[in-house]
Design a protein around this motif. Structure first.
Motif, PDB file in Angstrom:
ATOM      1  N   VAL A  43     -49.520 -16.375  -4.891  1.00  0.00           N
ATOM      2  CA  VAL A  43     -50.461 -15.828  -5.868  1.00  0.00           C
ATOM      3  C   VAL A  43     -51.382 -16.949  -6.316  1.00  0.00           C
ATOM      4  N   ASN A  44     -52.695 -16.737  -6.197  1.00  0.00           N
ATOM      5  CA  ASN A  44     -53.650 -17.779  -6.602  1.00  0.00           C
ATOM      6  C   ASN A  44     -54.562 -17.355  -7.748  1.00  0.00           C
ATOM      7  N   ALA A  45     -54.431 -16.122  -8.208  1.00  0.00           N
ATOM      8  CA  ALA A  45     -55.230 -15.644  -9.339  1.00  0.00           C
ATOM      9  C   ALA A  45     -54.408 -14.622 -10.116  1.00  0.00           C
ATOM     10  N   ALA A  46     -54.767 -14.442 -11.351  1.00  0.00           N
ATOM     11  CA  ALA A  46     -54.139 -13.434 -12.199  1.00  0.00           C
ATOM     12  C   ALA A  46     -55.245 -12.678 -12.925  1.00  0.00           C
ATOM     13  N   VAL A  47     -55.094 -11.365 -13.015  1.00  0.00           N
ATOM     14  CA  VAL A  47     -56.117 -10.512 -13.608  1.00  0.00           C
ATOM     15  C   VAL A  47     -55.542  -9.843 -14.853  1.00  0.00           C
ATOM     16  N   PHE A  48     -56.356  -9.833 -15.913  1.00  0.00           N
ATOM     17  CA  PHE A  48     -55.960  -9.127 -17.141  1.00  0.00           C
ATOM     18  C   PHE A  48     -57.193  -8.514 -17.770  1.00  0.00           C
ATOM     19  N   ARG A  56     -60.739  -9.760 -16.500  1.00  0.00           N
ATOM     20  CA  ARG A  56     -61.009 -11.150 -16.173  1.00  0.00           C
ATOM     21  C   ARG A  56     -59.979 -11.669 -15.189  1.00  0.00           C
ATOM     22  N   SER A  57     -60.422 -12.613 -14.361  1.00  0.00           N
ATOM     23  CA  SER A  57     -59.554 -13.242 -13.386  1.00  0.00           C
ATOM     24  C   SER A  57     -59.404 -14.718 -13.743  1.00  0.00           C
ATOM     25  N   VAL A  58     -58.185 -15.226 -13.645  1.00  0.00           N
ATOM     26  CA  VAL A  58     -57.896 -16.625 -13.961  1.00  0.00           C
ATOM     27  C   VAL A  58     -57.304 -17.281 -12.720  1.00  0.00           C
ATOM     28  N   ASP A  59     -57.852 -18.429 -12.332  1.00  0.00           N
ATOM     29  CA  ASP A  59     -57.311 -19.194 -11.217  1.00  0.00           C
ATOM     30  C   ASP A  59     -55.991 -19.829 -11.664  1.00  0.00           C
ATOM     31  N   VAL A  60     -54.896 -19.527 -10.970  1.00  0.00           N
ATOM     32  CA  VAL A  60     -53.590 -20.038 -11.377  1.00  0.00           C
ATOM     33  C   VAL A  60     -53.014 -21.023 -10.369  1.00  0.00           C
ATOM     34  N   THR A  61     -53.882 -21.608  -9.537  1.00  0.00           N
ATOM     35  CA  THR A  61     -53.388 -22.617  -8.608  1.00  0.00           C
ATOM     36  C   THR A  61     -52.885 -23.816  -9.405  1.00  0.00           C
ATOM     37  N   SER A  66     -51.799 -24.641  -3.467  1.00  0.00           N
ATOM     38  CA  SER A  66     -52.942 -23.736  -3.511  1.00  0.00           C
ATOM     39  C   SER A  66     -52.579 -22.397  -4.125  1.00  0.00           C
ATOM     40  N   CYS A  67     -51.311 -22.232  -4.544  1.00  0.00           N
ATOM     41  CA  CYS A  67     -50.901 -20.955  -5.126  1.00  0.00           C
ATOM     42  C   CYS A  67     -49.551 -21.091  -5.823  1.00  0.00           C
ATOM     43  N   LEU A  68     -49.184 -20.032  -6.539  1.00  0.00           N
ATOM     44  CA  LEU A  68     -47.857 -19.931  -7.149  1.00  0.00           C
ATOM     45  C   LEU A  68     -46.933 -19.198  -6.186  1.00  0.00           C
ATOM     46  N   ASP A  69     -45.671 -19.520  -6.220  1.00  0.00           N
ATOM     47  CA  ASP A  69     -44.688 -18.873  -5.345  1.00  0.00           C
ATOM     48  C   ASP A  69     -44.267 -17.536  -5.965  1.00  0.00           C
ATOM     49  N   ARG A  70     -45.177 -16.577  -5.922  1.00  0.00           N
ATOM     50  CA  ARG A  70     -44.938 -15.231  -6.456  1.00  0.00           C
ATOM     51  C   ARG A  70     -45.590 -14.214  -5.546  1.00  0.00           C
ATOM     52  N   ASP A  71     -45.349 -12.954  -5.847  1.00  0.00           N
ATOM     53  CA  ASP A  71     -45.936 -11.877  -5.055  1.00  0.00           C
ATOM     54  C   ASP A  71     -47.036 -11.176  -5.851  1.00  0.00           C
ATOM     55  N   PRO A  72     -48.020 -10.586  -5.162  1.00  0.00           N
ATOM     56  CA  PRO A  72     -49.056  -9.820  -5.863  1.00  0.00           C
ATOM     57  C   PRO A  72     -48.412  -8.715  -6.701  1.00  0.00           C
ATOM     58  N   GLY A  73     -48.917  -8.552  -7.893  1.00  0.00           N
ATOM     59  CA  GLY A  73     -48.374  -7.559  -8.819  1.00  0.00           C
ATOM     60  C   GLY A  73     -47.354  -8.116  -9.786  1.00  0.00           C
ATOM     61  N   ASP A  74     -46.837  -9.311  -9.513  1.00  0.00           N
ATOM     62  CA  ASP A  74     -45.891  -9.942 -10.434  1.00  0.00           C
ATOM     63  C   ASP A  74     -46.603 -10.334 -11.723  1.00  0.00           C
TER      64      ASP A  74
END
Length: 126
Positions: A43-48, A56-61, A66-74
């Motif tokens: 996961v490299n971005a989070a939307v809220f 809004r989208s936030v870069d969470v790298t 280059s990313c967080l060890d998570r899955d989309p939707g987490d």
């Protein structure tokens, strides 16, 4: 001398970007659960959706990744400024963005000092 000016411009750019990111992280005082976006396991971005109704989208790298060890939707916790929801940050860890700012300012001071000494030395040889 032109090399010193180019170096000063680069150092100034790093200092301005670092200071801006640090200020955003200091101002982002309200935690919110966002939804992770990216690929499975990365996961490299989070939307809220902020209180103003804007998504809004936030870069969470993170550093060295280059990313967080998570899955989309987490769920991913991100932060925004309650007074200005357009100011977002992936965390409140401002010291990591302040560090390159301080290093750039120190390098800038060194470059300015070197340039001043160079100019003074050139005038002394005339």
């Amino acid at each position: 001398m032109p090399v010193v000016l180019v170096a000063l411009l680069v150092v100034a750019a790093v200092a301005v970007v670092g200071a801006g990111r640090t200020l955003d992280r200091v101002r982002a005082d309200t935690a919110v659960q966002a939804v992770g976006q990216g690929e499975p396991g990365c996961v490299n971005a989070a939307v809220f959706t902020g209180p103003d109704g804007v998504e809004r989208s936030v870069d969470v790298t993170v550093y060295k990744a280059s990313c967080l060890d998570r899955d989309p939707g987490d769920p991913v916790t991100v932060y925004y400024d309650a007074g200005d929801p357009s100011v977002t940050a992936p965390s409140q860890a401002w010291w990591w963005t302040l560090l390159p700012t301080l290093v750039a300012l120190a390098m800038g001071a060194f470059l300015v000092r070197s340039a001043v000494r160079h100019v003074a030395g050139a005038r002394g040889h005339r």
